[in-house]
Structures are given as structure tokens and as C-alpha cells.
Design a protein around this motif. Structure first.
Motif, PDB file in Angstrom:
ATOM      1  N   SER A 126       0.836  -1.213   0.000  1.00 27.51           N
ATOM      2  CA  SER A 126       0.000   0.000   0.000  1.00 27.51           C
ATOM      3  C   SER A 126       0.865   1.255   0.000  1.00 27.51           C
ATOM      4  N   ASN A 127       1.904   1.265   0.826  1.00 28.69           N
ATOM      5  CA  ASN A 127       2.796   2.424   0.854  1.00 28.69           C
ATOM      6  C   ASN A 127       3.590   2.541  -0.443  1.00 28.69           C
ATOM      7  N   MET A 130       1.276   4.049  -3.019  1.00 26.82           N
ATOM      8  CA  MET A 130       0.985   5.463  -2.791  1.00 26.82           C
ATOM      9  C   MET A 130       2.183   6.340  -3.120  1.00 26.82           C
ATOM     10  N   THR A 133       2.445   6.728  -6.859  1.00 28.28           N
ATOM     11  CA  THR A 133       1.459   7.613  -7.479  1.00 28.28           C
ATOM     12  C   THR A 133       1.498   9.016  -6.893  1.00 28.28           C
ATOM     13  N   GLN A 135       1.328  10.097  -3.752  1.00 31.01           N
ATOM     14  CA  GLN A 135       0.478  10.402  -2.611  1.00 31.01           C
ATOM     15  C   GLN A 135       1.296  10.369  -1.320  1.00 31.01           C
ATOM     16  N   ASP A 136       0.747  10.983  -0.270  1.00 31.60           N
ATOM     17  CA  ASP A 136       1.412  10.956   1.027  1.00 31.60           C
ATOM     18  C   ASP A 136       1.427   9.527   1.555  1.00 31.60           C
ATOM     19  N   ALA A 137       2.594   9.057   1.932  1.00 27.95           N
ATOM     20  CA  ALA A 137       2.741   7.694   2.427  1.00 27.95           C
ATOM     21  C   ALA A 137       4.043   7.602   3.193  1.00 27.95           C
TER      22      ALA A 137
END
Length: 301
Positions: A126-127, A130, A133, A135-137
Motif C-alpha cells: 500500500s505504501n 501510494m 502515485t 500520494q502521502d505515504a
């Protein structure tokens, strides 16, 4: 004139100091303390050293350190059971399973069993997705440390060309994604690439994580480029053990504009960023404001 030395020890000290100050301030305000759990399976000597260092630095930064040492023949169900208990433990905000694991254990299954919110290594799928892409992770620690040092030398990445040599899931791939997210033009080379010297001569930034001692030579480097050497290789030099990177440091330093040494470059930043990730995870899990740690807050230069 030689390259500017990028002193990872000083940068890491600044990050650790920032983590300690914020941990203390948050504890004073909330009564809560960040907790980091490290799981070690087996008795790999290098892993033993890393685990001790992580625990020691976590305590020095005002965090709780929980160490879980399991025998090498630990079965998957037992290891996964421990991870599930740590996922549910409110005193644990970050979980790290020290790699490599014994051959009979599936590292991917173990990593993906960790709650993404507590995955302070940044390896959970998941991280990874993210970060990929934009995104904040939670970002993997070594690439995060590299980016922090690079941002200290490059105020704006736009218009710069970067080459990442190595495409591992731990360093190469996330490093390339972070540079791409920062609007670099990014090239990735690996063991099957046939034109690495030509690519390197085009790059303003070269990040090397190939695991090959002295791979990158001076004639590969564009004059003034920034060179980040992630490699840590144990070799024999003049009959004595020595640590060297993936870059021919003594010669490349006369061409590059800035360069990390080995040891004392990227390595210290990895644990410092682990602590920073743990603090961020603690803040997110407790609904507290998370402020990014910047090297400029305590400039070591």
C-alpha cells in the motif's frame, strides 16, 4: 577543486535531534510516547548490529524500543501471529522486521502482514503504491535519507536529469519514484543495462545502489554532478577488511560537485529516517499534527 563532501553523520544527527525535540514536546502535551518494535529472526551478525543500533537510537530520541528476537527456525504462523499482536498494540506505532529473513519465510507475506500505518520501513504494498502515485505515504528510509540530502544541495529538481543505478524494491525503484515525483527527468539502469557510462555522463544526479564495489568511475560522471553512493561492500584491502561503496570515491571526488563517502554518507541517514517515520506514524495514529523534518531546521553545514 574536489567535490563537496556530503556528511551523512552530521545530517543524521540533525534529523535525530529534531525527532527527539518533537517527541519530547508531544509527550509533554499528550503524555504519549512513540514506540518502535523491531523483529529479528535468526542471528545474522550484520542484522544483530543494525537491530542494536536502531534500539539504542530510538531510546536516545525519546521513544520506546521493543525488540523481539526469534530463533532461525521460527515458523511463518508464529511470526505472523507476533506481527498481528504488534499491529493491535497501542504502544507500538512502528513495526520493522529486519531483513533478510531465513529462506523458509516469505518476506513479502511478512511485510504485507504489517499494518500500513505502522510500516515504518515503507515496504508494504500500500505504501509502495501510494509513493509510486505521488500520494502521502511512509517512504522507505534509505531513499528518504537520500532525498533529504539531495534537497539540501538542490533547491529545485525541475530541469535536472537523474540516473539511478540499481532497481531493487528497497532502494532503486522507490528512489526513482521520489525523483520523478520531484519533477526530475529520471533514468534507471541495472545489471542488464548496456550503456550505463553513457547514461551517467548525462546525469546531474547519480544515485548508485548496485552492490558492486567501485562500479562508477570518474570518466562516467558529468563534471559538477551530485553523486549519492548507497553501496556498502565489505572487501579486503591490503590484507585488511574495509568498507567501500559502489563509487570509485577517490577518483570520482575530483569530478563530482558533491559526493557521499562510504562509510559516513547514506548509512547514518537510514536509521535517522526510520525514527522520523516512526514519529510520523505516531502522529497519524493519534490524530496529531505531523510536521515534516527538514535538514534546514538544524543545518549541519
Amino acid at each position: 577543486m574536489g567535490a563537496q563532501l556530503i556528511d551523512g553523520k552530521s545530517y543524521a544527527a540533525a534529523v535525530r535531534a529534531g525527532v527527539a525535540q518533537r517527541s519530547a514536546a508531544l509527550h509533554a502535551r499528550t503524555g504519549l510516547t512513540p514506540g518502535l518494535a523491531v523483529v529479528l529472526v535468526g542471528q545474522d551478525p550484520a542484522s544483530e548490529v543494525y537491530v542494536r543500533a536502531k534500539g539504542k537510537q530510538a531510546v536516545e530520541a525519546g521513544m520506546r524500543s521493543f525488540e523481539h528476537r526469534l530463533p532461525a527456525d521460527t515458523q511463518a504462523d508464529d511470526l505472523l501471529g507476533l506481527i498481528h499482536r504488534l499491529n493491535d498494540d497501542p504502544q507500538v506505532h512502528g513495526i520493522l522486521v529486519q531483513l533478510p529473513l531465513p529462506a523458509h519465510l516469505d518476506a513479502r507475506a511478512v511485510i504485507n502482514a504489517i499494518s500500513p500505518a505502522k510500516d515504518v520501513d515503507g515496504f508494504h504494498i500500500s505504501n509502495v503504491g501510494m509513493v509510486g502515485t505521488g500520494q502521502d505515504a511512509i517512504v522507505p528510509c534509505t531513499p528518504l535519507g537520500c532525498m533529504m540530502m539531495l534537497r539540501h544541495h538542490h533547491a529545485d529538481f525541475r530541469g535536472l536529469t537523474a540516473l539511478v543505478i540499481g532497481h531493487s524494491n528497497i532502494v532503486g525503484k522507490p528512489m526513482a519514484r521520489l525523483l520523478l515525483n520531484a519533477d526530475c527527468t529520471v533514468m534507471v539502469a541495472h545489471k542488464s543495462s548496456t550503456n550505463i557510462p553513457e547514461l551517467a555522463r548525462m546525469a546531474d544526479i547519480v544515485v548508485v545502489a548496485a552492490g558492486v564495489p567501485g562500479l562508477v568511475r570518474a570518466e562516467w560522471i558529468k563534471p559538477g554532478a551530485t553523486v549519492i553512493d548507497v553501496g556498502i561492500n565489505r572487501i579486503q584491502r591490503d590484507g585488511k577488511p574495509a568498507l567501500v561503496g559502489d563509487v570509485d570515491f577517490e577518483n570520482v571526488r575530483h569530478v563530482a560537485g558533491a559526493i557521499t563517502p562510504v562509510p559516513g554518507g547514506v548509512g547514518p541517514m537510514t536509521i535517522a529516517c526510520l525514527l522520523a517515520n516512526t514519529l510520523s506514524a505516531f502522529c497519524h495514529q493519534n490524530g496529531l499534527e505531523d510536521q515534516p523534518l527538514l535538514l534546514d531546521e538544524q543545518d549541519p553545514t
